[in-house]
Write a protein that holds these residues in place. Sequence first.
Motif, PDB file in Angstrom:
ATOM      1  N   SER A   1       0.848  -1.189   0.000  1.00 39.42           N
ATOM      2  CA  SER A   1       0.000   0.000   0.000  1.00 39.42           C
ATOM      3  C   SER A   1       0.885   1.241   0.000  1.00 39.42           C
ATOM      4  O   SER A   1       1.922   1.266   0.663  1.00 39.42           O
TER       5      SER A   1
ATOM      6  N   GLU B   1      -1.134   7.174   1.409  1.00 41.03           N
ATOM      7  CA  GLU B   1      -2.591   6.973   1.399  1.00 41.03           C
ATOM      8  C   GLU B   1      -3.203   7.504   2.703  1.00 41.03           C
ATOM      9  O   GLU B   1      -2.677   7.297   3.785  1.00 41.03           O
TER      10      GLU B   1
ATOM     11  N   VAL C   1      -5.555   7.914   5.927  1.00 46.38           N
ATOM     12  CA  VAL C   1      -6.302   7.108   6.894  1.00 46.38           C
ATOM     13  C   VAL C   1      -6.961   8.054   7.884  1.00 46.38           C
ATOM     14  O   VAL C   1      -6.528   9.186   8.067  1.00 46.38           O
TER      15      VAL C   1
ATOM     16  N   SER D   1      -8.510   3.888  10.514  1.00 51.75           N
ATOM     17  CA  SER D   1      -9.437   3.241   9.595  1.00 51.75           C
ATOM     18  C   SER D   1      -9.165   3.692   8.171  1.00 51.75           C
ATOM     19  O   SER D   1      -8.801   4.840   7.930  1.00 51.75           O
ATOM     20  N   ALA D   2      -9.347   2.781   7.231  1.00 50.25           N
ATOM     21  CA  ALA D   2      -9.301   3.136   5.820  1.00 50.25           C
ATOM     22  C   ALA D   2     -10.553   3.957   5.501  1.00 50.25           C
ATOM     23  O   ALA D   2     -11.603   3.752   6.114  1.00 50.25           O
TER      24      ALA D   2
ATOM     25  N   TYR E   1      -0.919   6.556   5.835  1.00 55.10           N
ATOM     26  CA  TYR E   1      -0.675   5.170   6.234  1.00 55.10           C
ATOM     27  C   TYR E   1       0.778   4.982   6.661  1.00 55.10           C
ATOM     28  O   TYR E   1       1.069   4.215   7.577  1.00 55.10           O
TER      29      TYR E   1
ATOM     30  N   PRO F   1      -5.071  -0.997  13.511  1.00 52.14           N
ATOM     31  CA  PRO F   1      -6.216  -0.989  12.588  1.00 52.14           C
ATOM     32  C   PRO F   1      -7.501  -1.338  13.323  1.00 52.14           C
ATOM     33  O   PRO F   1      -7.509  -2.173  14.215  1.00 52.14           O
TER      34      PRO F   1
ATOM     35  N   THR G   1     -10.082  -2.735   7.460  1.00 50.65           N
ATOM     36  CA  THR G   1      -8.926  -1.846   7.329  1.00 50.65           C
ATOM     37  C   THR G   1      -7.663  -2.648   7.047  1.00 50.65           C
ATOM     38  O   THR G   1      -6.848  -2.248   6.204  1.00 50.65           O
TER      39      THR G   1
ATOM     40  N   ALA H   1      -7.723  -3.600   3.472  1.00 54.88           N
ATOM     41  CA  ALA H   1      -7.565  -2.460   2.567  1.00 54.88           C
ATOM     42  C   ALA H   1      -6.091  -2.103   2.366  1.00 54.88           C
ATOM     43  O   ALA H   1      -5.714  -1.611   1.301  1.00 54.88           O
ATOM     44  N   PHE H   2      -5.266  -2.367   3.372  1.00 48.44           N
ATOM     45  CA  PHE H   2      -3.848  -2.028   3.284  1.00 48.44           C
ATOM     46  C   PHE H   2      -2.964  -3.261   3.117  1.00 48.44           C
ATOM     47  O   PHE H   2      -1.765  -3.205   3.355  1.00 48.44           O
TER      48      PHE H   2
END
Length: 96
Positions: free
Chosen positions: A29, A33, A35, A45-46, A64, A74, A79, A82-83
């Motif tokens: 990831s 990004e 978060v 959390s994503a 992130y 997380p 989450t 997602a990563f």
Amino acid sequence: MKQYRWLIGAGASLLIMILGFVIQIEVDSPADETVIIDYTLTEYSAPACFDDAGFTNNIDDATYGEMENSAFSPESKCTRDAFQSESVPLWFWYFR
């Protein structure tokens, strides 16, 4: 041989294109990004999982990369997924 030069070039180009879809690369990831973090729960959390996170009003955003080596954890499996690093074809990685 000179008359088949274009055929050799087209064949090499086709081979490179096919190999770009066959060769798999492990992609992590991106560290930049976004978060959403909750200071009260010390969780992150994503963005796609934020609606189900159950965070308090003490939230902020971060990257992130900042959360990987911090005390924040997380908030759910969503989450973590997602990563998660994933395996993608070379062309998908190159043109991201």
